[in-house]
Design an enzyme around this catalytic site. Structure first.
Site, short mmCIF file in Angstrom:
data_model
loop_
_atom_site.label_atom_id
_atom_site.label_comp_id
_atom_site.label_asym_id
_atom_site.label_seq_id
_atom_site.Cartn_x
_atom_site.Cartn_y
_atom_site.Cartn_z
N LYS A 10 0.84 -1.20 0.00
CA LYS A 10 0.00 0.00 0.00
C LYS A 10 0.88 1.26 0.00
O LYS A 10 2.09 1.19 0.28
CB LYS A 10 -0.92 -0.04 1.22
CG LYS A 10 -1.96 -1.17 1.18
CD LYS A 10 -2.74 -1.22 2.50
CE LYS A 10 -3.87 -2.25 2.46
NZ LYS A 10 -4.57 -2.32 3.76
N TYR A 50 -12.14 -2.55 -3.23
CA TYR A 50 -12.66 -2.65 -1.86
C TYR A 50 -14.19 -2.75 -1.82
O TYR A 50 -14.80 -2.39 -0.81
CB TYR A 50 -12.18 -1.45 -1.03
CG TYR A 50 -10.76 -1.61 -0.50
CD1 TYR A 50 -10.37 -2.75 0.20
CD2 TYR A 50 -9.82 -0.59 -0.65
CE1 TYR A 50 -9.08 -2.89 0.70
CE2 TYR A 50 -8.52 -0.72 -0.15
CZ TYR A 50 -8.17 -1.88 0.53
OH TYR A 50 -6.89 -2.01 1.05
N ASN A 115 -1.85 -0.13 7.00
CA ASN A 115 -1.20 -1.31 7.59
C ASN A 115 -0.31 -2.01 6.56
O ASN A 115 -0.17 -3.22 6.57
CB ASN A 115 -2.25 -2.27 8.19
CG ASN A 115 -3.30 -2.67 7.19
OD1 ASN A 115 -3.17 -2.39 5.99
ND2 ASN A 115 -4.34 -3.35 7.65
N HIS A 118 -1.89 -5.37 1.51
CA HIS A 118 -3.15 -6.06 1.30
C HIS A 118 -2.82 -7.46 0.83
O HIS A 118 -1.86 -7.65 0.07
CB HIS A 118 -3.98 -5.35 0.23
CG HIS A 118 -5.14 -6.18 -0.25
ND1 HIS A 118 -6.34 -6.23 0.40
CD2 HIS A 118 -5.23 -7.05 -1.30
CE1 HIS A 118 -7.15 -7.08 -0.23
NE2 HIS A 118 -6.50 -7.59 -1.26
N GLU A 129 -9.61 -10.31 -7.49
CA GLU A 129 -8.60 -9.25 -7.36
C GLU A 129 -7.49 -9.38 -8.40
O GLU A 129 -7.04 -8.39 -8.96
CB GLU A 129 -8.02 -9.28 -5.94
CG GLU A 129 -9.07 -8.87 -4.90
CD GLU A 129 -8.64 -9.11 -3.46
OE1 GLU A 129 -7.48 -9.53 -3.24
OE2 GLU A 129 -9.45 -8.88 -2.55
P1 IDP Z 1 -7.33 -7.26 5.70
O1 IDP Z 1 -6.60 -6.20 4.90
O2 IDP Z 1 -6.46 -7.78 6.82
O3 IDP Z 1 -7.93 -8.34 4.86
P2 IDP Z 1 -10.05 -6.21 6.03
O4 IDP Z 1 -10.91 -6.47 7.22
O5 IDP Z 1 -10.38 -6.89 4.75
O6 IDP Z 1 -8.53 -6.53 6.46
O7 IDP Z 1 -10.04 -4.64 5.79
C1 IDP Z 1 -9.46 -4.11 4.64
C2 IDP Z 1 -8.63 -2.91 5.01
O8 IDP Z 1 -9.47 -1.89 5.53
C3 IDP Z 1 -7.60 -3.15 6.11
O9 IDP Z 1 -6.40 -3.73 5.66
C4 IDP Z 1 -7.37 -1.73 6.59
O10 IDP Z 1 -6.52 -1.02 5.67
C5 IDP Z 1 -8.77 -1.14 6.51
N1 IDP Z 1 -9.53 -1.24 7.76
C6 IDP Z 1 -10.06 -2.36 8.32
N2 IDP Z 1 -10.70 -2.08 9.46
C7 IDP Z 1 -10.60 -0.74 9.63
C8 IDP Z 1 -11.08 0.18 10.64
O11 IDP Z 1 -11.73 -0.21 11.61
N3 IDP Z 1 -10.74 1.49 10.45
C9 IDP Z 1 -10.03 1.94 9.38
N4 IDP Z 1 -9.57 1.11 8.41
C10 IDP Z 1 -9.85 -0.20 8.54
MG MG Z 2 -9.48 -8.21 3.42
#
Ligand code: IDP
Ligand code: MG
Length: 154
Positions: A10, A50, A115, A118, A129
């Site tokens: 990212k 997304y 984070n 992805h 994807e």
């Molecule tokens: P993942 O990336 O570990 O699969 P997902 O639950 O699919 O996690 O969420 C996608 C992305 O959305 C996360 O990697 C993060 O960047 C963002 N995200 C998830 N939960 C939150 C939140 O509570 N606040 C802000 N961003 C979030």
């Molecule tokens: Mg995810």
């Protein structure tokens, strides 16, 4: 089962100079890079990537985060690649991510959705994807010299 999966470094990972460090971890684990490119996506594209999160309160934040700079998109192949890659990446919330994972070693909190990486969550998502980010021709078939040991017979 031999699988392909999508990883995105990212914008925060790119901007922090972690491209090499992140790719190294997949490569040294024996996963084969079958496609890779740097792209700066717009919000329309981000919405498609997304789409599963469209109803979440953080959806807008997510779109801003993924479009704030270029990302490196990587297609990885290997035995049980989807699960292995998710393990290497670590938990969504960096404070939960174990040391030794990418998120656990380089992030400590989820600030505005950042984070670092992805990774596709399951086979259906991986297929969707990969076809969104890569054309069929972008993905290359070749042999790694160690794949008899790391991938085995198909
Ligand atoms: P993942 O990336 O570990 O699969 P997902 O639950 O699919 O996690 O969420 C996608 C992305 O959305 C996360 O990697 C993060 O960047 C963002 N995200 C998830 N939960 C939150 C939140 O509570 N606040 C802000 N961003 C979030
Ligand atoms: Mg995810």
């Amino acid at each position: 089962m031999i699988q392909r999966t999508l990883v995105l470094i990212k914008p925060d990972g790119v901007e922090r100079g972690l491209i090499g460090e992140i790719i190294k971890r997949f490569e040294q684990r024996g996963l084969k890079i079958v496609g890779m490119k740097m792209v700066w996506v717009d919000k329309e594209f981000a919405k498609k990537h997304y789409s599963e999160h469209i109803d979440k309160p953080f959806f807008e934040e997510l779109l801003t985060m993924i479009t704030e700079g270029p990302v490196v998109a990587i297609a990885l192949e290997g035995r049980n690649a989807i699960k292995v890659v998710r393990k290497i990446v670590g938990s969504t919330f960096p404070e939960e991510a174990l040391p030794g994972t990418i998120r656990g070693d380089y992030a400590h909190s989820l600030v505005e959705g950042r984070n670092l990486v992805h990774a596709s969550a399951n086979e259906k998502d991986a297929e969707k994807e990969l076809s969104l980010w890569f054309k069929e021709d972008d993905l290359k078939e070749y042999e790694r010299s160690d794949e008899k040991l790391t991938i085995g017979k198909r």
